[in-house]
Design a protein around this motif. Structure first.
Motif, PDB file in Angstrom:
ATOM      1  N   TYR A  73       0.838  -1.197  -0.129  1.00 21.58           N
ATOM      2  CA  TYR A  73      -0.043   0.535   0.000  1.00 21.58           C
ATOM      3  C   TYR A  73       0.700   1.476   0.125  1.00 21.58           C
ATOM      4  N   CYS A  74      -0.212   2.068  -0.353  1.00 24.60           N
ATOM      5  CA  CYS A  74       1.413   3.503  -0.504  1.00 24.60           C
ATOM      6  C   CYS A  74      -0.117   4.329  -0.468  1.00 24.60           C
ATOM      7  N   ALA A  75       1.401   5.592   0.192  1.00 26.07           N
ATOM      8  CA  ALA A  75       0.571   6.990   1.697  1.00 26.07           C
ATOM      9  C   ALA A  75       1.314   8.002   0.715  1.00 26.07           C
ATOM     10  N   VAL A  76       0.325   9.578   0.190  1.00 22.48           N
ATOM     11  CA  VAL A  76       0.496  10.528  -0.454  1.00 22.48           C
ATOM     12  C   VAL A  76       0.585  11.556   1.371  1.00 22.48           C
ATOM     13  N   ASP A  77       1.601  12.414   1.788  1.00 24.32           N
ATOM     14  CA  ASP A  77       2.081  12.692   3.226  1.00 24.32           C
ATOM     15  C   ASP A  77       1.851  14.147   3.095  1.00 24.32           C
ATOM     16  N   LEU A  78       0.641  15.113   3.020  1.00 26.42           N
ATOM     17  CA  LEU A  78       1.371  16.327   2.359  1.00 26.42           C
ATOM     18  C   LEU A  78       0.662  17.271   3.388  1.00 26.42           C
ATOM     19  N   ASN A  82       6.171  19.926   2.855  1.00 29.27           N
ATOM     20  CA  ASN A  82       6.792  18.800   2.505  1.00 29.27           C
ATOM     21  C   ASN A  82       6.057  17.734   2.003  1.00 29.27           C
ATOM     22  N   LEU A  83       6.466  16.683   0.827  1.00 26.52           N
ATOM     23  CA  LEU A  83       5.439  16.143   0.650  1.00 26.52           C
ATOM     24  C   LEU A  83       6.397  14.628   0.605  1.00 26.52           C
ATOM     25  N   ARG A  84       5.862  13.333   1.284  1.00 28.08           N
ATOM     26  CA  ARG A  84       6.260  12.592   1.740  1.00 28.08           C
ATOM     27  C   ARG A  84       5.334  11.266   0.530  1.00 28.08           C
ATOM     28  N   VAL A  85       6.003  10.438   0.179  1.00 33.82           N
ATOM     29  CA  VAL A  85       5.233   9.168  -0.651  1.00 33.82           C
ATOM     30  C   VAL A  85       6.000   7.845   0.125  1.00 33.82           C
ATOM     31  N   VAL A  86       5.019   7.544   0.635  1.00 31.66           N
ATOM     32  CA  VAL A  86       5.285   5.548   1.024  1.00 31.66           C
ATOM     33  C   VAL A  86       5.124   4.498   0.895  1.00 31.66           C
ATOM     34  N   THR A  87       5.952   3.844   0.788  1.00 38.40           N
ATOM     35  CA  THR A  87       5.614   2.083   0.089  1.00 38.40           C
ATOM     36  C   THR A  87       5.582   1.407   2.033  1.00 38.40           C
ATOM     37  N   CYS A  88       3.789   0.730   2.361  1.00 36.01           N
ATOM     38  CA  CYS A  88       4.098  -0.075   3.146  1.00 36.01           C
ATOM     39  C   CYS A  88       4.171  -1.215   2.541  1.00 36.01           C
ATOM     40  N   GLN A  89       4.713  -2.120   3.177  1.00 32.28           N
ATOM     41  CA  GLN A  89       4.558  -3.935   2.547  1.00 32.28           C
ATOM     42  C   GLN A  89       3.858  -4.641   3.967  1.00 32.28           C
ATOM     43  N   VAL A  90       2.505  -4.870   4.050  1.00 30.64           N
ATOM     44  CA  VAL A  90       1.909  -5.513   5.329  1.00 30.64           C
ATOM     45  C   VAL A  90       1.743  -6.856   4.439  1.00 30.64           C
ATOM     46  N   ALA A  91       1.497  -7.860   5.850  1.00 26.95           N
ATOM     47  CA  ALA A  91       1.439  -9.609   6.060  1.00 26.95           C
ATOM     48  C   ALA A  91       1.606  -9.747   7.422  1.00 26.95           C
ATOM     49  N   CYS A  92       0.078 -10.313   7.283  1.00 24.00           N
ATOM     50  CA  CYS A  92      -0.677 -10.549   8.914  1.00 24.00           C
ATOM     51  C   CYS A  92      -0.906  -9.408   9.615  1.00 24.00           C
ATOM     52  N   GLY A  93      -0.935  -8.536   8.778  1.00 28.26           N
ATOM     53  CA  GLY A  93      -2.089  -7.280  10.013  1.00 28.26           C
ATOM     54  C   GLY A  93      -0.716  -6.785  10.439  1.00 28.26           C
ATOM     55  N   GLU A  94       0.507  -7.295   9.873  1.00 26.21           N
ATOM     56  CA  GLU A  94       1.792  -6.483  10.249  1.00 26.21           C
ATOM     57  C   GLU A  94       2.988  -5.752   9.189  1.00 26.21           C
ATOM     58  N   VAL A  95       3.583  -4.371   9.631  1.00 19.70           N
ATOM     59  CA  VAL A  95       4.721  -3.547   8.654  1.00 19.70           C
ATOM     60  C   VAL A  95       5.741  -3.951   8.510  1.00 19.70           C
ATOM     61  N   VAL A  96       5.881  -4.919   7.299  1.00 21.20           N
ATOM     62  CA  VAL A  96       6.965  -5.850   7.185  1.00 21.20           C
ATOM     63  C   VAL A  96       8.200  -4.823   6.731  1.00 21.20           C
ATOM     64  N   ASP A  97       7.735  -4.043   5.670  1.00 20.36           N
ATOM     65  CA  ASP A  97       8.922  -3.321   5.062  1.00 20.36           C
ATOM     66  C   ASP A  97       7.849  -1.955   4.717  1.00 20.36           C
ATOM     67  N   ARG A  99       8.969   2.308   2.996  1.00 22.16           N
ATOM     68  CA  ARG A  99      10.447   3.217   2.541  1.00 22.16           C
ATOM     69  C   ARG A  99       9.759   4.523   2.103  1.00 22.16           C
ATOM     70  N   ILE A 100      10.435   5.147   2.841  1.00 23.66           N
ATOM     71  CA  ILE A 100      10.112   6.516   2.284  1.00 23.66           C
ATOM     72  C   ILE A 100      10.608   7.261   1.727  1.00 23.66           C
ATOM     73  N   GLU A 101       9.531   8.736   0.643  1.00 23.80           N
ATOM     74  CA  GLU A 101      10.895   9.656  -0.359  1.00 23.80           C
ATOM     75  C   GLU A 101      10.646  10.592  -0.024  1.00 23.80           C
ATOM     76  N   ARG A 102      10.935  11.653   0.575  1.00 20.78           N
ATOM     77  CA  ARG A 102      10.498  12.983   1.074  1.00 20.78           C
ATOM     78  C   ARG A 102      10.866  13.775  -0.151  1.00 20.78           C
ATOM     79  N   GLU A 103      10.367  14.981  -0.440  1.00 18.18           N
ATOM     80  CA  GLU A 103      10.577  16.214  -1.878  1.00 18.18           C
ATOM     81  C   GLU A 103       9.739  17.258  -0.912  1.00 18.18           C
ATOM     82  N   GLU A 104      10.444  18.411  -1.080  1.00 21.75           N
ATOM     83  CA  GLU A 104      10.127  19.989  -0.919  1.00 21.75           C
ATOM     84  C   GLU A 104       8.891  20.543  -1.321  1.00 21.75           C
TER      85      GLU A 104
END
Length: 481
Positions: A73-78, A82-97, A99-104
């Motif tokens: 799943y992905c998130a756009v955090d404005l 700053n803008l952050r684009v976050v990708t989360c790998q979820v397995a069995c209800g837990e975040v296993v990975d 990654r965050i990309e930040r940009e002004e």
């Protein structure tokens, strides 16, 4: 007590210090009255929009994690600049990975058109998701830190731009729709299925860490709380299309707690000065007593009051006359330093930074050059103790006031969940909790006193982006049922 901790001060010094410190003392009975007043205000705003100071905005987050959530799943955090684009790998209800990309966000974008802003966001999302095919369609949670009138989890109309954003259009438009159209224009294989603000995101992230979370609080430059509320206690949703879309018993409410400005708040003359000089005098009074945007200024005004009575060197009073010359970060450094042991080096360093700014000649008399901002000041210990005690008192009061507002939400949330006994779990985020131990410990201790229950603060770093991605996961799970 002041007498025990400050043996180096003479009687007159102690009396003068106590007069200022007492302005920031809030007893347990006063806090209980605040809890009751906040509860009444919340209830009024749940009955009709802006019935009270708090906003009590429905988030349309109604599901607990089940432990079966799986996927990317992905998130756009404005928020802010700053803008952050976050990708989360979820397995069995837990975040296993994660990654965050930040940009002004460039000023040309934040002062242009809404379509330009959302195209900028879509371009960054496209780069993060580069290489994903339409067979790998992804769901996006949108953490959007501007006021919206939300009527579904995936729909909300922009009320106004704020902070440093001064776009010429977009007000009244569905922000999810604007982002979705921008993604579609670029052919990004994604659907925006959840719209949340940072406090609700923190709540969702907290639930995945600790399922018993009943509320969340963010304290950084602002102050806010979210909590579980029973749908039966949200009259303004009853009989509306919004209510018919919801099949669960409870919903997370975004309180906008910082807006509470009731007469029970024990404001001082220093608080009144801060309020009068703010962009919206008479509003957001609780936030102005607690958040990082204001605490340093309250400390400065209190120290200036003491300095102008002749208890500090005259140059210190002159420096303190400059608005915002003492930051909240420095005030919290001072407040968290113990007055016992090997002196107060942190306090001395902050005072030196105030006294000996770049280019000043006054530093030469004590051997501190303008460039050496961390040079400890050559003051008697009792003067540094006064500075420390005043900053401690302001920060300690901030923690107790934040706890009172949070307790009102916890009591309502505990009733909604039927969990009115046992430990309380609250998800928290923001510099107030992450960087200010005195504030964090005071919030927890005060809640234990007021609730007569054990309290655990669940600290979640990067909760805004992480929680938005997890909100997308919850929405995806609901859609599959």
């Amino acid at each position: 007590s002041i007498n025990a901790e400050y043996m180096g001060l003479d009687r007159m010094d102690v009396d003068r210090l106590k007069a200022v410190v007492d302005l920031f003392h809030v007893g347990d009975d006063a806090l209980r009255r605040i809890v009751g007043a906040v509860d009444l205000d919340m209830d009024a705003s749940l009955r009709r929009d802006r019935g009270g100071d708090t906003f009590m905005l429905p988030s349309f987050v109604t599901r607990h994690p089940t432990g079966s959530e799986v996927g990317t799943y992905c998130a756009v955090d404005l928020g802010g600049t700053n803008l952050r684009v976050v990708t989360c790998q979820v397995a069995c209800g837990e975040v296993v990975d994660m990654r965050i990309e930040r940009e002004e966000v460039p000023q040309s974008v934040s002062s242009g058109s809404a379509s330009g802003l959302f195209d900028f966001i879509a371009d960054r999302v496209d780069k993060v998701l580069l290489g994903r095919s339409h067979a790998q369609w992804i769901r996006i949670g949108f953490s959007f830190s501007f006021p919206v009138q939300q009527d579904a989890l995936d729909h909300g109309k922009l009320v106004t731009w704020g902070k440093s954003f001064r776009l010429r259009d977009g007000v009244g438009e569905d922000v999810v729709g604007m982002l979705q159209r921008a993604l579609d224009r670029r052919g990004v294989p994604a659907t925006v299925n959840a719209l949340v603000n940072d406090t609700v995101s923190t709540f969702v992230a907290g639930m995945f860490t600790e399922p018993r979370v009943v509320a969340s609080m963010i304290c950084g430059t602002g102050l806010n709380v979210a909590y579980w509320e029973s749908l039966e206690r949200i009259p303004k949703l009853q009989g509306t299309c919004c209510n018919r879309r919801v099949s669960c018993q409870n919903m997370v409410i975004n309180t906008e707690l910082g807006a509470f400005s009731g007469s029970t708040l024990p404001t001082s003359t220093f608080d009144d000065v801060v309020d009068a000089s703010s962009t919206r005098p008479g509003t957001m009074r609780l936030e102005k007593m607690v958040s990082g945007l204001y605490v340093g200024e309250i400390c400065r005004l209190a120290l200036l009051d003491v300095a102008q009575s002749g208890e500090f060197p005259a140059v210190f009073a002159e420096r303190l006359k400059r608005p915002h010359s003492l930051s909240t970060a420095d005030a919290s450094r001072i407040a968290n330093e113990s007055p016992s042991g090997c002196g107060l080096p942190q306090t001395g360093a902050v005072v030196a930074a105030l006294l000996f700014t770049d280019g000043d000649d006054v530093g030469s008399s004590t051997g501190c050059s303008g460039e050496r901002r961390e040079c400890p000041v050559d003051w008697p210990p009792f003067l540094l103790k006064k500075v420390q005690r005043i900053c401690w008192s302001v920060n300690h009061r901030a923690g107790r006031m934040a706890a009172a507002g949070l307790c009102a939400a916890v009591l309502r949330g505990s009733m909604a969940l039927g969990s009115e006994t046992g430990p309380v779990f609250v998800a928290v985020d923001g510099a107030g909790f992450e960087l200010n131990k005195l504030f964090r410990d005071t919030v927890a201790a005060t809640m234990r006193t007021l609730l007569c229950r054990e309290v655990q603060l669940v600290v979640n770093r990067d909760a805004s982006g992480k929680g938005a991605a997890l909100a997308a996961a919850l929405a995806d799970q609901r859609a599959k049922l």
